[in-house]
Design an enzyme around this catalytic site. Structure first.
Site: not given
Lengths: 344, 344, 344
Positions: A233-235
């Site tokens: 996922g993002h980050n």
């Protein structure tokens, strides 16, 4: 290649008669012209029936074969010996006139760009890297030296790769993270304006996806290997030298230390922290921080030793319910008798 | 952009000194030239140490910063403010001569078609839509206005998209459903002659797959957002404004209402009905109909409150077995004593 | 097509008035010009309200409709009747000048190669096979007759397909297996020099991945159907006529017999053996050999009957803990009383 030549090139000792070796294969399948190997002593019996012309093994097993290559780390030396026989994927060189390379992109003259590959504006592709057909290298993306972008791998804008990274077919780096704000009229998309950064020697498996950050960076550290069909996922920040096995997923903003092993189909919650050297079992559901060196598995997540006992106990649960019901009845009887006696 | 200009454009109040804002970032990472935000009050302490030039937050926290943008819905306004700074992916315009556009296809003059994109016969692409390299828009498919088809997204024949849909890289719409009839000589393929229809503002994540219907329609309602690596089976109908998190799978012909949230890696059985507003936990196994508003998780599926107790109890199961064994022994002793007394 | 003509072509009996049939649809959605079907007697009530012009069903239900097509195996005959109305995907023929076909490749003149498809050196594509846009057929790969390689399917080097195989969009065959040797300086890649072989009539779902073997062969037997987003590890051998449902994963070197059914999101450990005809439930974690005909599910894996009881018992576990605590207190009381009596 002569067995003696292999030994010389890898700095290993060989014993028994020298012979021509044309490839590497398992003990079960190897022909006389092939070298085999014994990694797991459990298979020592297979040495008796193998047709292999020679076997890579530890010195203690050398008396069991006619021709051997001796190793202190058979699995590692297997990797090295296979490398001697490995052919690269693809046989092109140069920049295909059927590729699209933006005039502001910078593709090293020793890089290969196949037909139907797309290299966007201001993108950089380093020396000895190979961009296979159907790959998309978005604007301002940067691919280091010696990288392999297998067919249909995608780097959305601003993605950066270190040196010697390998993207298996269909891997996607920099797709949008899954970020929406709830509003009275539905989910409003939060534009994902961050990016993805991979260190050196990172591998990403077939059809895996690593999302671009919402704002700053999704990062995978050097030497980390990601298997097929993994979602990151993002980050997310993953450290160095991790192994992330197929089908697993890591929720947004989670931090993962160095040397972590994540089993197949495991799910890791967003916004948590996994310490260095953790081992996470296949199909686990990790929903909380883990301190360095933790070994957990299952959903609900538990220490591996605990799980082994819980897993062994679970099939007995229906019977346990019956036993407790019987105990309750018996206690009831005893109390009745007791009362009878006391009142008697 | 000046902070005051951002405030004006979004209709928000700003307090404290005006300043030039070049981007948006987290409290932790923001520089003085960046705007940050406080969505979760849990992170209020970070306001003390942030270098952000200004912070988007609710008015109650305004006294804690020098320069602020006030919001009643910080997360939503974050989405809006990020939009002001977001760059689009890709920098092409027009219909590339290196694309293939069938002579009977109808691509709006304001749509963009990249090199190596394929638009089949009688397909339609609406105004302001962008078809990136490697995309396949099958015959008679229809893409609305303002859609983004990122690299290597696939629409098999007869797929229809509303307006403003986003397909992340590698998303597949309209692959064949998994339908076979058992016969004495093996599995006979049932041709999948239905299609896929997406409403407006639908997003489909990287490498996700939505199968075409066996006969009529697989449908995803407007405003629904599907994450990466999700599988949606043939003839599934999903309502509006749902969120389907990464790695989950929905079996064929299942009906899902509006506003449903499906957690990561959840599996939903075929041929069941999920009511409006259901919340389905990560890694759940949903094997039965759910009435509107249900909140379930785990396999076997249970109400979330029940799961929390079951999950907390599970590690104690091996010990429970021992305790019951001990109780059985003790009861046996008591009964023996009892009998001894009674017979004594 | 007239109902009578359908009957003749499939060798089935029809009763009631003849009529023109333009398509096939569900009982719920069918128009008067369409044929419908009754596979599951559970839906027999729908016969009353359907608008279908005729229904394919077993003779026992024939009295319930005006016009019928009689079948002893409705599901199989549904497959056959749908085939009469199915249109193929794509409407190209020939070898597109916009494709790349290596001069040493051998593509049959009756095969179709779309624009932006890539066929590498010494690759072979058989008669009536179709290679859609974005497909990659690596060097020395071989595609049999009548195969469909839908858009962006990838065959890395040396992959072989039998006849009539179907690769859904984005399917990847021959990506590298996940094999690394641990060394003091990190994970050393073991080059994956084996290959992938599919029998006849194999289907591989959208964005699924079948890894090439480390040394010899990853194999999928004839008639086996693999759904979307499935991961099959290196050196796996799957027998004939298996069904592998979406989201499942099979670890490296595992052997799977014939006629095995693997449920959605199931995970199967590496290096184990699954006998013929096993049924593996959705989301199972199979971590040990299974003898032929086993039916298992869940993690920890258990026989399906056992799981049904365990699953029904699990929600009662927290209450069970309380009951046992109460029993312990009661026993304690009884023993105290007992001691009191004995000492009294």
């Amino acid at each position: 290649m002569l067995l003696s030549e292999i030994a010389t090139r890898l700095g290993l000792e060989h014993i028994g008669p020298d012979r021509e070796i044309l490839g590497v294969n398992t003990l079960e399948s190897a022909a006389e012209s092939e070298l085999s190997f014994l990694v797991n002593p459990k298979y020592v019996k297979a040495l008796e029936s193998t047709n292999a012309g020679a076997v890579l093994l530890s010195s203690e097993h050398a008396p069991l074969v006619e021709s051997a290559l001796l190793s202190n780390n058979v699995y590692m030396d297997l990797a090295r010996v296979v490398s001697l026989f490995a052919k690269s994927q693809g046989d092109f060189a140069g920049h295909s006139p059927l590729a699209f390379i933006h005039e502001t992109a910078s593709v090293h003259e020793d890089a290969t760009v196949y037909p139907f590959a797309f290299v966007g504006s201001k993108a950089v592709v380093g020396a000895d890297s190979v961009v296979f057909p159907g790959c998309y290298v978005g604007e301002r993306s940067s691919v280091g030296e010696g990288c392999l972008l297998y067919p249909n791998a995608v780097l959305m804008a601003d993605t950066t790769l270190g040196d010697r990274c390998i993207l298996q077919p269909g891997a996607v780096l920099g797709g949008d993270g899954f970020g929406f704000a709830q509003t009275p009229v539905g989910h409003m998309k939060i534009p994902q304006i961050g990016r993805v950064d991979l260190g050196d020697d990172v591998e990403v498996g077939a059809n895996s996806s690593i999302d671009r950050a919402a704002l700053d960076l999704t990062q995978v550290g050097s030497g980390t290997k990601v298997d097929s069909l993994v979602q990151i996922g993002h980050n997310v920040r993953i450290g160095e030298h991790c192994l992330v096995v197929a089908g697993s997923g890591i929720g947004g903003s989670t931090r993962i230390g160095d040397g972590v092993v994540i089993g197949g189909q495991a799910g890791i919650k967003d916004n948590i922290t996994i310490g260095d050297g953790c081992m996470i079992g296949a199909q686990s559901g990790v929903n909380n921080d883990l301190s360095a060196g933790s070994k957990v598995t299952y959903t609900p997540m538990m220490e591996i030793g605990t799980y082994l006992r819980v897993g062994a106990s679970l099939p007995r649960l229906p019977d346990l319910l019956k036993r407790v019901r019987r105990l309750e009845r018996e206690i009831e009887q005893l109390r009745t008798t007791e009362n009878g006696e006391n009142n008697g």
